[in-house]
Write an enzyme that holds these catalytic residues in place. Structure first.
Site, PDB file in Angstrom:
ATOM      1  N   ASN A 169       0.830  -1.204   0.000  1.00  0.00           N
ATOM      2  CA  ASN A 169       0.000   0.000   0.000  1.00  0.00           C
ATOM      3  C   ASN A 169       0.869   1.260   0.000  1.00  0.00           C
ATOM      4  OD1 ASN A 169       0.946   0.308   2.627  1.00  0.00           O
ATOM      5  ND2 ASN A 169      -0.973  -0.272   3.600  1.00  0.00           N
ATOM      6  N   PHE A 170       0.218   2.418   0.038  1.00  0.00           N
ATOM      7  CA  PHE A 170       0.937   3.689  -0.024  1.00  0.00           C
ATOM      8  C   PHE A 170       1.292   4.212   1.359  1.00  0.00           C
ATOM      9  CE2 PHE A 170      -0.399   3.163  -4.253  1.00  0.00           C
ATOM     10  CZ  PHE A 170       0.407   3.943  -5.061  1.00  0.00           C
ATOM     11  N   MET A 171       1.094   3.371   2.391  1.00  0.00           N
ATOM     12  CA  MET A 171       1.645   3.566   3.733  1.00  0.00           C
ATOM     13  C   MET A 171       1.024   4.687   4.539  1.00  0.00           C
ATOM     14  SD  MET A 171       5.576   2.794   2.654  1.00  0.00           S
ATOM     15  CE  MET A 171       5.158   3.304   0.986  1.00  0.00           C
ATOM     16  N   VAL A 172       0.013   5.388   4.018  1.00  0.00           N
ATOM     17  CA  VAL A 172      -0.619   6.447   4.806  1.00  0.00           C
ATOM     18  C   VAL A 172      -1.309   5.811   6.015  1.00  0.00           C
ATOM     19  CG1 VAL A 172      -2.298   8.314   4.812  1.00  0.00           C
ATOM     20  CG2 VAL A 172      -0.940   7.860   2.754  1.00  0.00           C
ATOM     21  N   VAL A 179      -4.807 -21.683  -0.211  1.00  0.00           N
ATOM     22  CA  VAL A 179      -5.890 -22.434   0.424  1.00  0.00           C
ATOM     23  C   VAL A 179      -7.032 -22.578  -0.573  1.00  0.00           C
ATOM     24  CG1 VAL A 179      -7.658 -22.355   2.226  1.00  0.00           C
ATOM     25  CG2 VAL A 179      -5.273 -21.812   2.772  1.00  0.00           C
ATOM     26  N   TRP A 203      -6.732   0.749  -2.296  1.00  0.00           N
ATOM     27  CA  TRP A 203      -6.727  -0.636  -1.808  1.00  0.00           C
ATOM     28  C   TRP A 203      -7.500  -0.785  -0.513  1.00  0.00           C
ATOM     29  CZ3 TRP A 203      -0.789  -0.450  -2.474  1.00  0.00           C
ATOM     30  CH2 TRP A 203      -0.482  -0.452  -3.835  1.00  0.00           C
ATOM     31  N   HIS A 204      -8.728  -0.349  -0.512  1.00  0.00           N
ATOM     32  CA  HIS A 204      -9.506  -0.342   0.720  1.00  0.00           C
ATOM     33  C   HIS A 204     -10.797  -1.143   0.649  1.00  0.00           C
ATOM     34  CE1 HIS A 204      -7.543   3.719   2.079  1.00  0.00           C
ATOM     35  NE2 HIS A 204      -6.710   2.697   2.126  1.00  0.00           N
ATOM     36  N   HIS A 259      -7.617   5.545   5.841  1.00  0.00           N
ATOM     37  CA  HIS A 259      -6.863   4.457   5.230  1.00  0.00           C
ATOM     38  C   HIS A 259      -6.976   3.260   6.156  1.00  0.00           C
ATOM     39  CE1 HIS A 259      -4.768   6.883   2.020  1.00  0.00           C
ATOM     40  NE2 HIS A 259      -5.439   7.780   2.721  1.00  0.00           N
TER      41      HIS A 259
END
Length: 609
Positions: A121-124, A259, A541-542, A586
């Site tokens: 992710n963009f780390m925020v 899996v 990406w949420h 985020h």
């Protein structure tokens, strides 16, 4: 370009040679463990680390992806996103055609690597307002999800550390709002030409107020980002939680194995029970199984968790019959009510040449900067692409509220988000060959559109049908329109007068509300990363809520407030899929909070230390 990463991989592999990290089922010491955790992402690694604090508790983690160690494009903050969409560290997913986005099919990748999307992710880092969790408590009927009861789990997951260059950010954060956990969080280490302008605008604005610390419980306002970065490199769940725990003899991690389903075992208290896990390294390989004595913990994420439940016969029996799967537990909500944050880019040309545009255009400069980061973890690549962030509320008298109930969790949560990038962050157009830019991303963080995850077939190696259903509602379209106009108003304030020259691109050319809304349909969601020729996803990406919590005894929902799957024994879900409503922030911090509380619930249930 990444030759040094190969050496790093070899060194770490040698160091972990005796640790419990396997790639072949034959390496496992046994086929039975106290707990089997599916997925080594943000949540799964937390649970694995916390449960193995009790030396008598044996844990196996099964991860489909590869080792995160030694991959510079994962570890270097500025390179966030360069692994997408077609690489060995992602699930190379695509959405179904999006009806409200001119039927576009969008890349929809997720992390397929230790750390999951916390490695990509963009780390925020924003935990969201207290209102978000109080709403969860109301929706689940469980005060354990209220902020006053979750706060200890937040303090347990992260801590604020100095930026890589030791910059003084006094007055930009509140020490008491930060914890003592393993995930490292810091403010930017490399100064940006945007920083002072963002802060000065906010401090002089009523519409975009300065927020000294988004971790304070009130997330409305604008500030420089706090990011999951420590010592100049990404601090993912793999780095912060899993790697330090691998020295424990009771933790075993099997990677590069997918899996395929959960297998029913002997019932417990009259309930169907799923304590056996089937998996394989690829579609043609022989399938193996392991068994959990106590529980299986499903932490495969919002897209893969419902897929595994459905493949196991847990879901809507009518939908399962369509793909030839016999229903074992009829739970119609599995895979339903998915939510995500759509985002688009607004471009402005600037008069300064102190942007990151040249780093992404000039290979020699890029490689020299990367080498600086590799050698001593300093320089521009120590920071994520974004430099500032804001969560903004629509005015109470907005026309949309005449016929739509405010979907936010409360007055301390925003409706839309602004994210600043000190360069051209390409989306539907590639980076211009010349010029310098600033990008202001706008995202809808209180979306009311509901999507779904469904099976395309009974083959576990066939990707599921993922439909985030972006912009299906009037509110979402309105909020994005207001976000774009808000970004323009912010850029028109006094601190930007000597810097921004003009709007740029398709969105920039749109003038009227109708033109902006039309341009948004072709601009939202996908971007080009400046160091990659591949188009990647920037939904931030949420995706959440595809296996949502609901009150105990409720007919809707997938898991009870204790995260146990409804009507089932021996199976718990711990990841963003359980969110009863998406958070206006985020989502990595809320996932860590959920995982920390889940770990405590599991320990209490099984009398672990």
């Amino acid at each position: 370009m990444f030759g040094a990463g190969v050496l790093a991989t070899a060194l770490v592999a040698a160091r972990l040679a005796s640790a419990a990290l396997y790639t072949d089922v034959k390496q496992l010491p046994t086929s039975t463990f106290d707990f089997v955790i599916i997925g080594a992402g943000a949540a799964g690694n937390v649970v694995a680390s916390r449960l193995t604090e009790d030396p008598q508790c044996s844990v196996l983690v099964i991860e489909a992806g590869v080792n995160n160690v030694g991959i510079d494009s994962v570890a270097a903050p500025f390179l966030a996103g360069t692994n997408l969409p077609f690489s060995s560290v992602t699930w190379n997913y695509s959405t179904t055609p999006q009806a409200s986005l001119n039927n576009r099919v969008l890349p929809y990748s997720r992390g397929r690597v230790l750390g999951g999307s916390s490695s990509l992710n963009f780390m925020v880092y924003t935990r969201g307002s207290d209102d978000e969790y109080n709403r969860w408590a109301n929706l689940t009927g469980d005060e354990g999800w209220a902020w006053k009861n979750l706060e200890p789990f937040y303090f347990r997951n992260s801590r604020l550390v100095p930026p890589a260059d030791g910059a003084n950010f006094t007055g930009q954060f509140i020490p008491a709002d930060h914890g003592h956990g393993p995930v490292e969080v810091s403010l930017p280490s490399f100064p940006s030409v945007l920083d002072d302008r963002i802060v000065d605008t906010a401090k002089a604005s009523a519409e975009f107020p300065f927020n000294i610390d988004f971790q304070s419980g009130d997330s409305v306002g604008v500030a420089l980002i706090q990011a999951t970065v420590g010592g100049g490199q990404r601090s993912s769940s793999a780095v912060a939680y899993l790697e330090p725990s691998l020295k424990r003899p009771n933790l075993h991690v099997l990677i590069e194995n997918t899996v395929t389903r959960l297998i029913q075992t002997a019932p417990v208290d009259g309930k169907p029970t799923f304590k056996k896990v089937e998996f394989a390294p690829n579609a043609s390989a022989k399938r193996s199984t392991v068994t959990a004595r106590n529980e299986v913990v499903l932490s495969a994420g919002t897209l893969n968790t419902p897929q595994i439940l459905l493949l196991s016969g847990i879901g809507n029996k009518t939908e399962l019959a369509k793909v030839g799967i016999k229903s074992t537990v009829d739970l119609p909500d599995v895979g339903e009510h998915m939510q995500d944050h759509p985002i688009l880019s607004n471009y402005f040309t600037v008069s300064s040449n102190n942007t990151m545009d040249d780093f992404t255009r000039e290979p020699a400069l890029f490689n020299a900067t990367l080498q600086q980061w590799i050698v001593n973890k300093t320089g521009p690549f120590t920071d994520p692409p974004a430099t500032g962030v804001g969560f903004i509320r629509l005015p109470d008298n907005s026309s949309i509220f005449q016929n739509v109930t405010d979907p936010s969790a409360g007055p301390r949560s925003g409706h839309y988000e602004l994210v600043w990038t000190n360069s051209f962050a390409p989306d539907v157009a590639s980076q211009p060959a010349t010029g310098h830019f600033v990008t202001i991303h706008t995202a809808v963080v209180t979306p009311t559109s509901l999507g779904s995850v469904k099976l395309a077939s009974s083959d576990p190696f066939t990707f599921p049908l993922m439909n985030p259903n972006f912009f299906a509602t009037e509110f979402d379209r309105f909020a994005m329109l207001e976000g774009v106009k808000g970004a323009r108003r912010f850029a028109a304030t006094a601190p930007w007068q000597d810097f921004i020259v003009e709007r740029f691109g398709v969105m920039g050319a749109a003038e009227t509300d109708d033109e902006i809304s039309a341009a948004a349909l072709d601009s939202v969601v996908t971007i080009w990363h400046p160091t990659s020729s591949a188009r990647i996803v920037l939904t931030i990406w949420h995706p959440t809520s595809s296996a949502r919590m609901s009150p105990k005894g409720a007919r809707h929902g997938v898991v009870d407030p204790d995260l146990l799957v409804k009507g089932v024994a021996g199976l718990r879900v711990v990841d963003a899929s359980v969110f009863p409503a998406i958070t206006a922030c985020h989502t990595v911090a809320p996932v860590y909070i959920v995982a920390e509380r889940a770990s405590a619930l599991i320990k209490e249930a099984w009398y672990l230390k």
